[in-house]
Design a protein around this motif. Sequence first.
Motif, PDB file in Angstrom:
ATOM      1  N   GLU A 109       0.864  -1.173   0.000  1.00  0.00           N
ATOM      2  CA  GLU A 109       0.000   0.000   0.000  1.00  0.00           C
ATOM      3  C   GLU A 109       0.906   1.230   0.000  1.00  0.00           C
ATOM      4  N   VAL A 110       0.891   1.967  -1.091  1.00  0.00           N
ATOM      5  CA  VAL A 110       1.723   3.170  -1.209  1.00  0.00           C
ATOM      6  C   VAL A 110       1.062   4.336  -0.482  1.00  0.00           C
ATOM      7  N   SER A 111      -0.265   4.449  -0.617  1.00  0.00           N
ATOM      8  CA  SER A 111      -1.037   5.463   0.097  1.00  0.00           C
ATOM      9  C   SER A 111      -2.497   4.991   0.181  1.00  0.00           C
ATOM     10  N   PRO A 112      -3.266   5.388   1.200  1.00  0.00           N
ATOM     11  CA  PRO A 112      -2.897   6.358   2.237  1.00  0.00           C
ATOM     12  C   PRO A 112      -2.045   5.769   3.348  1.00  0.00           C
ATOM     13  N   GLY A 113      -2.017   4.458   3.518  1.00  0.00           N
ATOM     14  CA  GLY A 113      -1.199   3.829   4.544  1.00  0.00           C
ATOM     15  C   GLY A 113       0.064   3.229   3.963  1.00  0.00           C
ATOM     16  N   GLN A 114       0.711   2.383   4.740  1.00  0.00           N
ATOM     17  CA  GLN A 114       1.940   1.729   4.284  1.00  0.00           C
ATOM     18  C   GLN A 114       1.931   0.254   4.666  1.00  0.00           C
ATOM     19  N   SER A 115       0.771  -0.354   4.536  1.00  0.00           N
ATOM     20  CA  SER A 115       0.675  -1.788   4.805  1.00  0.00           C
ATOM     21  C   SER A 115       1.404  -2.568   3.724  1.00  0.00           C
ATOM     22  N   GLU A 116       1.803  -3.773   4.048  1.00  0.00           N
ATOM     23  CA  GLU A 116       2.462  -4.623   3.059  1.00  0.00           C
ATOM     24  C   GLU A 116       2.302  -6.077   3.448  1.00  0.00           C
ATOM     25  N   ALA A 117       2.386  -6.945   2.457  1.00  0.00           N
ATOM     26  CA  ALA A 117       2.259  -8.382   2.680  1.00  0.00           C
ATOM     27  C   ALA A 117       3.092  -9.125   1.645  1.00  0.00           C
ATOM     28  N   VAL A 118       3.614 -10.264   2.060  1.00  0.00           N
ATOM     29  CA  VAL A 118       4.383 -11.133   1.174  1.00  0.00           C
ATOM     30  C   VAL A 118       3.905 -12.564   1.384  1.00  0.00           C
ATOM     31  N   VAL A 119       3.618 -13.261   0.291  1.00  0.00           N
ATOM     32  CA  VAL A 119       3.244 -14.671   0.338  1.00  0.00           C
ATOM     33  C   VAL A 119       4.356 -15.486  -0.314  1.00  0.00           C
ATOM     34  N   VAL A 120       4.840 -16.506   0.376  1.00  0.00           N
ATOM     35  CA  VAL A 120       5.912 -17.350  -0.151  1.00  0.00           C
ATOM     36  C   VAL A 120       5.579 -18.811   0.136  1.00  0.00           C
ATOM     37  N   PRO A 121       6.196 -19.730  -0.604  1.00  0.00           N
ATOM     38  CA  PRO A 121       5.994 -21.148  -0.296  1.00  0.00           C
ATOM     39  C   PRO A 121       6.613 -21.493   1.055  1.00  0.00           C
ATOM     40  N   ASN A 122       5.975 -22.411   1.745  1.00  0.00           N
ATOM     41  CA  ASN A 122       6.485 -22.933   3.006  1.00  0.00           C
ATOM     42  C   ASN A 122       6.332 -24.439   2.947  1.00  0.00           C
ATOM     43  N   ASP A 124       5.278 -27.527   1.395  1.00  0.00           N
ATOM     44  CA  ASP A 124       4.295 -27.822   0.358  1.00  0.00           C
ATOM     45  C   ASP A 124       3.124 -26.852   0.362  1.00  0.00           C
ATOM     46  N   PHE A 125       3.160 -25.848   1.240  1.00  0.00           N
ATOM     47  CA  PHE A 125       2.014 -24.957   1.381  1.00  0.00           C
ATOM     48  C   PHE A 125       2.467 -23.504   1.255  1.00  0.00           C
ATOM     49  N   LEU A 126       1.631 -22.564   1.701  1.00  0.00           N
ATOM     50  CA  LEU A 126       1.930 -21.135   1.585  1.00  0.00           C
ATOM     51  C   LEU A 126       1.902 -20.480   2.958  1.00  0.00           C
ATOM     52  N   ILE A 127       2.664 -19.400   3.085  1.00  0.00           N
ATOM     53  CA  ILE A 127       2.646 -18.620   4.307  1.00  0.00           C
ATOM     54  C   ILE A 127       2.652 -17.140   3.934  1.00  0.00           C
ATOM     55  N   GLU A 128       1.845 -16.352   4.619  1.00  0.00           N
ATOM     56  CA  GLU A 128       1.783 -14.913   4.362  1.00  0.00           C
ATOM     57  C   GLU A 128       2.375 -14.157   5.551  1.00  0.00           C
ATOM     58  N   ARG A 129       3.299 -13.253   5.247  1.00  0.00           N
ATOM     59  CA  ARG A 129       3.883 -12.373   6.260  1.00  0.00           C
ATOM     60  C   ARG A 129       3.395 -10.959   5.974  1.00  0.00           C
ATOM     61  N   TYR A 130       2.927 -10.264   6.988  1.00  0.00           N
ATOM     62  CA  TYR A 130       2.293  -8.965   6.747  1.00  0.00           C
ATOM     63  C   TYR A 130       2.518  -8.032   7.929  1.00  0.00           C
ATOM     64  N   ARG A 131       2.380  -6.737   7.651  1.00  0.00           N
ATOM     65  CA  ARG A 131       2.446  -5.709   8.677  1.00  0.00           C
ATOM     66  C   ARG A 131       1.660  -4.494   8.221  1.00  0.00           C
ATOM     67  N   ASN A 132       1.148  -3.724   9.173  1.00  0.00           N
ATOM     68  CA  ASN A 132       0.338  -2.550   8.858  1.00  0.00           C
ATOM     69  C   ASN A 132       1.167  -1.303   8.596  1.00  0.00           C
ATOM     70  N   GLY A 133       2.435  -1.331   8.941  1.00  0.00           N
ATOM     71  CA  GLY A 133       3.331  -0.201   8.705  1.00  0.00           C
ATOM     72  C   GLY A 133       4.767  -0.657   8.837  1.00  0.00           C
ATOM     73  N   ASN A 193      -6.725 -15.154  -1.379  1.00  0.00           N
ATOM     74  CA  ASN A 193      -6.911 -13.707  -1.352  1.00  0.00           C
ATOM     75  C   ASN A 193      -6.003 -13.143  -0.266  1.00  0.00           C
ATOM     76  N   PRO A 194      -4.824 -12.598  -0.639  1.00  0.00           N
ATOM     77  CA  PRO A 194      -3.892 -12.105   0.380  1.00  0.00           C
ATOM     78  C   PRO A 194      -4.437 -10.945   1.206  1.00  0.00           C
ATOM     79  N   HIS A 195      -5.248 -10.049   0.590  1.00  0.00           N
ATOM     80  CA  HIS A 195      -5.829  -8.951   1.360  1.00  0.00           C
ATOM     81  C   HIS A 195      -6.674  -9.479   2.516  1.00  0.00           C
ATOM     82  N   ALA A 196      -7.526 -10.441   2.205  1.00  0.00           N
ATOM     83  CA  ALA A 196      -8.402 -11.018   3.224  1.00  0.00           C
ATOM     84  C   ALA A 196      -7.681 -12.053   4.068  1.00  0.00           C
ATOM     85  N   ARG A 197      -6.470 -12.422   3.640  1.00  0.00           N
ATOM     86  CA  ARG A 197      -5.689 -13.475   4.281  1.00  0.00           C
ATOM     87  C   ARG A 197      -6.559 -14.732   4.457  1.00  0.00           C
ATOM     88  N   SER A 198      -7.094 -15.153   3.299  1.00  0.00           N
ATOM     89  CA  SER A 198      -8.026 -16.277   3.333  1.00  0.00           C
ATOM     90  C   SER A 198      -7.992 -17.055   2.022  1.00  0.00           C
TER      91      SER A 198
END
Length: 258
Positions: A109-122, A124-133, A193-198
Amino acid sequence: MQFGIGIGKWLFKAALIVPPLLALAVSIAAAASGKDDKAAPAQMVDSGSFGVFMNGHRVATETFSIRQNNGGSSVVSEFKSEAGMDKADQTSDWQMAANSELRKYEWKEVSPGQSEAVVVPNQDFLIERYRNGPKDKELEKPFLIPASSSVLDDYFFVQREVLAWKYLATTCKQDKGALQCPLKQPVPFGALNPHARSPVSVTLEFAGREKVSIRGANQELNRLDLKSESENWSLWMDDQFKLQRILIVSDNTEVVRD
């Protein structure tokens, strides 16, 4: 459920249906044979922008590009609200290996906030790492879904085009120069859906060809219906598999290629 066929393989099969995509077969075949140890220059598969309209008024623009070489594919997008709206700017970068498995998905998220998320393989599955700023603690959430699952994030409509390619290449065929798909037979797909983390489950089905007015011009396009538990979207694609229009009736939203 495994969906292991790669974007390269989708396009390779699509090339049997749509001649303009045939040029991609060379790099795909090299990747499959393992004879080319060097990554070929990335080829542009599709690029452009979509206008997003709510109640007939343009509210946002998504600019995107899809590139591919024998090492994999990238789907890069930026979503920006139009002038006069609350400023919003988000980016996504979906990197896939040659077999379509997710290497990395980044959302910022460039604006208005600075949230970010990364999804990578873990494993045989997936893991999402995220922060609000940038100063917030990084959190993570695992998903028991395979790395070959599609990404269907909020705001990035081009990801629906990639899913449609997957459907067309795995479900349809060419017969006497015409695209033949099972009519109104839903095909299930798994996604994240990475935004919904679901994880999400959707179906795609071919609804036939329709004449559609886009920017005042009538076009005959292929219609696909994308359905989930909460939403129904209609997608229209031309005969080169390029997404031209999306209609989300429940939100009074229309997405049209510029």
